[in-house]
Design an enzyme around this catalytic site. Structure first.
Site, PDB file in Angstrom:
ATOM      1  N   ALA A 155      -0.358 -10.255  62.383  1.00 46.35           N
ATOM      2  CA  ALA A 155       0.339  -9.554  61.304  1.00 46.35           C
ATOM      3  C   ALA A 155      -0.514  -9.321  60.055  1.00 46.35           C
ATOM      4  O   ALA A 155      -0.632  -8.161  59.434  1.00 46.35           O
ATOM      5  CB  ALA A 155       1.618 -10.209  61.108  1.00 46.35           C
ATOM      6  N   TYR A 156      -1.168 -10.634  59.609  1.00 43.36           N
ATOM      7  CA  TYR A 156      -1.892 -10.720  58.627  1.00 43.36           C
ATOM      8  C   TYR A 156      -2.981  -9.593  58.701  1.00 43.36           C
ATOM      9  O   TYR A 156      -3.379  -8.855  58.065  1.00 43.36           O
ATOM     10  CB  TYR A 156      -2.494 -11.771  58.304  1.00 43.36           C
ATOM     11  CG  TYR A 156      -3.097 -12.256  57.029  1.00 43.36           C
ATOM     12  CD1 TYR A 156      -2.620 -12.334  55.846  1.00 43.36           C
ATOM     13  CD2 TYR A 156      -4.555 -12.303  57.004  1.00 43.36           C
ATOM     14  CE1 TYR A 156      -3.293 -12.505  54.496  1.00 43.36           C
ATOM     15  CE2 TYR A 156      -5.338 -12.554  55.873  1.00 43.36           C
ATOM     16  CZ  TYR A 156      -4.772 -12.585  54.636  1.00 43.36           C
ATOM     17  OH  TYR A 156      -5.350 -12.775  53.540  1.00 43.36           O
ATOM     18  N   SER A 157      -3.456  -9.751  59.845  1.00 44.85           N
ATOM     19  CA  SER A 157      -4.879  -8.821  59.954  1.00 44.85           C
ATOM     20  C   SER A 157      -4.491  -7.242  59.935  1.00 44.85           C
ATOM     21  O   SER A 157      -5.370  -6.474  59.373  1.00 44.85           O
ATOM     22  CB  SER A 157      -5.489  -9.134  61.540  1.00 44.85           C
ATOM     23  OG  SER A 157      -5.888 -10.271  61.329  1.00 44.85           O
ATOM     24  N   SER A 159      -1.874  -6.011  58.503  1.00 49.38           N
ATOM     25  CA  SER A 159      -1.580  -5.577  57.089  1.00 49.38           C
ATOM     26  C   SER A 159      -2.523  -5.439  56.152  1.00 49.38           C
ATOM     27  O   SER A 159      -2.736  -4.734  55.460  1.00 49.38           O
ATOM     28  CB  SER A 159      -0.414  -6.761  56.439  1.00 49.38           C
ATOM     29  OG  SER A 159      -1.319  -8.020  56.003  1.00 49.38           O
TER      30      SER A 159
END
Length: 249
Positions: A155-157, A159
């Site tokens: 999710a972080y990557s 986003s």
């Protein structure tokens, strides 16, 4: 090393500015003659940050995923300062460290909401004010994870890859105005955001940095403040690496 009066007469909005990279940027902009509005969701952290920043800082409790909250803060900031010359969009979360197939959908969605949709809402609100003066600097905080993708951080990557795409699109849309839009892609920087990560993930990130150390918030602020300054006049839609040698493109 600070530059005397580089931001004299200018006003900056810094989301997530109560701590970490955003707070370091706020310190530097004020030290170089500017004024800062901290937008953060943590009211107590805003008060603590303002105590260290002095009278040149104001603060607003803002949820970047809530368009009405962002619009209200933008309107009040603009009315207070008379302009918004700089936006440093630093608000973000890491989300859990887990494989994609075990990631809870609601948690995945929350990371996208804050890191990407919140970035869009904030850019949108500030650009409308900058267009009135046809000048401004926007610096979005992405991540090396947005270029390379980190395992157990889908999710972080995703986003942060979205932040890069947003920056490129908006930069091109504004290319014939006096507004520039760029982003930075840091490798890991030891801030309170580490509290959201597992030690295993922290160790993995360090292992990927050829310099063998984490970046500092002061190093991030140095590059960000150049991009936020009038010196940066022929770069827009750009992605600026600050990863201790990790980036391969």
């Amino acid at each position: 090393m600070t530059q005397q009066n580089r931001f004299e007469g200018q006003s900056a909005v810094i989301t997530g500015g109560a701590a970490g990279i955003g707070h370091a940027v706020a310190h530097r902009i004020i030290a170089e003659g500017g004024r800062v509005a901290i937008w953060d969701r943590d009211h107590a952290a805003i008060a603590a940050a303002r105590a260290t920043l002095g009278d040149a800082a104001i603060g607003f409790t803002v949820d970047v995923t809530d368009e009405a909250s962002v619009e209200q803060a933008a309107s009040t900031t603009h009315a207070t300062f008379g302009s918004i010359d700089i936006l440093v969009a630093s608000a973000g979360i890491t989300g859990p460290n887990t494989t994609t197939w075990t990631y809870e959908t609601d948690a995945w969605r929350q990371v996208i909401e804050i890191n990407l949709i919140g970035m869009f809402i904030t850019n949108k609100a500030v650009v409308k004010r900058m267009l009135e003066a046809n000048t401004g600097r926007i610096v979005n905080i992405a991540s090396i994870a947005g270029k390379e993708g980190n395992p157990n951080a889908s999710a972080y990557s995703a986003s942060k890859a979205g932040v890069i795409g947003l920056t490129k699109s908006l930069g091109k849309e504004l290319a014939k105005t006096g507004i520039t839009v760029n982003c930075v892609t840091p490798a890991a920087v030891r801030t309170a955001i580490f509290d959201q990560m597992t030690q295993e993930h922290i160790d993995f990130m360090l292992s990927k940095i050829p310099m063998g150390r984490f970046g500092t918030v002061e190093e991030m602020a140095s590059l960000i403040c150049f991009l936020a300054s009038r010196e940066c006049s022929f770069s827009t839609g750009g992605v600026f690496d600050i990863s201790g040698g990790r980036a391969t493109y």
